[in-house]
Design an enzyme around this catalytic site. Sequence first.
Site, short mmCIF file in Angstrom:
data_model
loop_
_atom_site.label_atom_id
_atom_site.label_comp_id
_atom_site.label_asym_id
_atom_site.label_seq_id
_atom_site.Cartn_x
_atom_site.Cartn_y
_atom_site.Cartn_z
N ARG A 224 -10.05 -4.80 -13.87
CA ARG A 224 -8.88 -5.57 -13.41
C ARG A 224 -9.26 -7.04 -13.46
NH1 ARG A 224 -5.17 -2.00 -11.01
NH2 ARG A 224 -6.07 -0.10 -10.15
N ASN B 52 0.82 -1.21 0.00
CA ASN B 52 0.00 0.00 0.00
C ASN B 52 0.86 1.26 0.00
OD1 ASN B 52 -2.32 -1.51 0.01
ND2 ASN B 52 -2.77 -1.22 2.18
N HIS C 220 -15.24 2.16 -14.68
CA HIS C 220 -15.08 1.39 -13.45
C HIS C 220 -16.33 0.57 -13.13
CE1 HIS C 220 -14.23 1.04 -8.96
NE2 HIS C 220 -13.09 0.64 -9.50
N TYR D 113 -11.66 -10.84 -1.87
CA TYR D 113 -12.43 -9.61 -1.71
C TYR D 113 -13.89 -9.94 -1.47
CZ TYR D 113 -8.57 -6.92 -3.87
OH TYR D 113 -7.37 -6.33 -4.16
N ARG E 141 -4.60 1.65 -12.89
CA ARG E 141 -3.21 1.93 -12.53
C ARG E 141 -2.46 0.68 -12.06
NH1 ARG E 141 -1.58 7.12 -11.33
NH2 ARG E 141 -3.63 7.63 -10.48
N HIS F 220 -14.98 -5.01 0.26
CA HIS F 220 -14.94 -4.25 -0.99
C HIS F 220 -16.31 -3.83 -1.50
CE1 HIS F 220 -13.92 -3.78 -5.42
NE2 HIS F 220 -12.94 -3.11 -4.85
N ARG G 132 -14.08 1.08 4.99
CA ARG G 132 -12.83 0.34 5.19
C ARG G 132 -11.61 1.25 5.17
NH1 ARG G 132 -9.35 -1.69 1.37
NH2 ARG G 132 -10.88 -1.38 -0.27
#
Length: 708
Positions: free
Chosen positions: A380, A44, A440, A473, A410, A597, A569
Site C-alpha cells: 500500500r 472500520n 505482504h 502509523y 483490498r 502497527h 491492538r
Amino acid sequence: MAEKKLINRELSWIEFNARVLHEACRKELPLMERLRFLGIVTSNFHEFFQVRVASLKRAEKLTPHATDANGQTAAALLREIAARCHQITHLQYETLMDDVLPALAREGIAYVNARDYSSAQKSYTESLFRHEIFPVLTPLRTDGPEIPQIGNMRLHAAFLLEPIEGLHAEQSVFSAKKSTDIVAIVPIPESIPRIVWLPGSEQARQFTVLDDIIAQYGTELFPGYNVKETLLFQIARDADFSVDEDAGNNFIQAMEEVLVKRQSSFAVRMVCNATSQKLRSIIQEKLSLADDDVYQVNGLIDPSTLMDLAALDEAGRFLYPDWEAFYPAGLQEGETLWNTLRQHDILLNVPYESYEPVVSFIRDAAHDENVLAIKMTLYRTGSNSPIVQALKEAAQSGKTVTAFVELKARFDEKRNISWASELEKAGVIVIYGVVNLKVHAKICLVVRRESDGIRRYVHLSTGNYNPKTARLYQDFSIFTANQDIAGDATLFFNVISGYSALQPMHHLYMAPVTLKTRLLDMIEREIRQSSPEHPGLIIAKMNSLCHAEIREALYRASCAGVRVRLNIRGICTLVPGVPGQSENISVVSIIDRYLEHSRIIYFQNGGAEELYLSSADWMDRNLDRRIELMFPVTDPAVFKTVKETLLLYFQDNTHSHELQADGTWKAKSPEEGNAALRVQEVLYKKYKKLDEMKKSAPKQEFVIRRKN
C-alpha cells in the site's frame, strides 16, 4: 460471559472498535480528534460488513448447520454481531450528535440541519441546488422489475412521491398507478464536496451537507409530483471477492472485474436516517435485508467525511498538540547512508522519527551511478509516492529495477493498478505478486558496486512503503549492510520472482514456508528452558492474534510456567488469565493518536535473548496465506532500543485496555500513588530530547596549521 478457550474473531474485532469509540467518548481529547475516532469506527465498519459479515452471510446460506470452534452457526454469530454493532452504533451517534457536534458549535463550527436553515441560508442553498447541484443529479425510477443499481458505499436519497391532482399519467415520467407507492432514488454525487459552508453569523462558521440539501429541495427533481417523504441511506455490499489467480496475462483485467462486481453484489447492510419508515421498508425489502441489517441513525450518515473540518483549525485548537517527526539523531540530513551502514545498523521508529531516510535511501540509490540494481516489495504505497517516482527515475537511468506490486491489497486495487502501470512504462520490471498468495513483506534490496567489490544494502520494515501513513502509523524499520541478511534477501527475491527452488535462509524467516515453524519452535524452546526458579518469558506486540496453532502453543507455555505478555491492538482470540489454561498470560491493547502497527517478538531463551521484527501478525492469513518476513534484531544498540520500547508499551495506564478472562476489556488507569504514563507521549519526549541534544552538541572542527 462464561470463560472460553477462545474468543470469536469477529466479536473480538468489534470490541477493538469499541475501544476506538472509547477514545471518541473521552471529553478531555481535542474535539477534532474525537471526531476522527468516530470516523474511524465508521470506516472500520464499512470494511467489516463488506468482507467479514458478507462472508458469514454466504456461509449461512451454503452451510447453515456448520458450526465454528465455539459451536456457533453462522446465523447465531450474525445475530450476536448485529446486537453488538447496533449497541456501538447507537453510542457512536449519541456521542456525535449530542456531544461532539454541539461542542464544536459552541466553539464556532456549527452543523446546521436543513430544517434549521435561516432565511439567508435557505436562499443560498436553494440557489446552489438549482445552479450547481441539480444539473449533476440523476433520479432513478424504481417501478421496474428490479431496483436500480445502488452503488456500494455511495450515499443515496430516496423520495416517496405522489402525483399532483389534475395532471394526467401520460404527462408524467412515471407510469405507476395512483395506488402504487412511487419511489425515486438519487445517487448523491461524489464529484461535489459533501461539506457545504453556509452564510451565518460572524461568531460561527456554519455548514450543512450535500445530502441534506438534496433531500430538502428534491421536489424540484420531480415536476408534477409532491415529495411525501425522503430518506438518506448508504448500502454496504459484498466485497469479499477473490481474483482469478489463473488469469495469467489477463490478471489486471481480472482484478478490474472484481472492482466492478463490488458495485452490484448482494447487499449486506443499510445505514439510513430516521425520516421515513415507509421508504426504509420499501428499500429494505427490495434489497432482501433483514431488520438486523438496517442501522437507523439519528444524525449524519457516514461521519468519516467530517474530518475535512480539521482544515479549518489552522491554530490547532481542536487537534492534538503538534508532534514533530525528528530526523534520526545518528544521521545527518542530506548525506547518504552507505558509509554509516558499513559500520552499524540504523533503526527508524516512525512517526516519532522522520520517514525521510527511507525515501532518501531509495532516491539516493536511484541517482547513484554505482548502484546496479534495486529490488523491493510494494503493498500500500499511496498516491503521488516519491518512492514510486524514484524507482521510475532509477529504471530510466539504466538501473535494473524490480518491483513486486501486490495488486490484491483490498480496496487499494485501483490505485495499485494505476501506479504499477506507470512503473512498467518507465522500464521497471513489475511482478504482480505470487499466485494464491499476497506479498505482504516489506523489504528493499540495493546492489552497489564499491571499491572492494559488490555490496548489498537492505531495508526491512514492519510497515508499508507509504510516506503518508508513516506520519500516523507506528512502525519500526532497520537499514543494514549485514551480508548474511543481504544474502537471505537475495534468495527471498529470487524465490518470489521466478522458478527458484526454496533455498534455506538462515536469518530471514518467510511465511508461509518457515516463519510459523520458527515461531512455534521458539515457543517450545521457551517451554523446555522454563523452570519454577527461572521461568521463561515471551513478550510480543502486534495488530492481531487469532492463529489456532500459535494460540495453543502459548497456552502450553503458560501451563509450563512461561510468562507471556502480549500487546495486541486489534483482534485477540486468545483468552488470558484462565486457571489451568492461561493464568500466566496477560493481554493489553493501546489506542491513541498514532496507530500501533509494529510487530515485535522477544524470547528470553535462557538468557541468550532473541528479538525479532516482522511484517506478519499471528493470523491464519499472515502465517499461512501470505508472503511475510520476520527478521532478527542483531545490532546491539538497536536491540537495546527496541527491547526498551517494547517493555515500555506494557506500562501505559492512560490509553490502554486489559483483556479479562471473561473476554471483556477493562480500561487501565493509574493506580493510587502511581503517576500517569502515556507511552506515546513518553516516546515523543524521548526523541525530542535526542534531537535537542543533537542540535546542541558542539560541531567538530579541524584546526589546520599553516606556516607563518
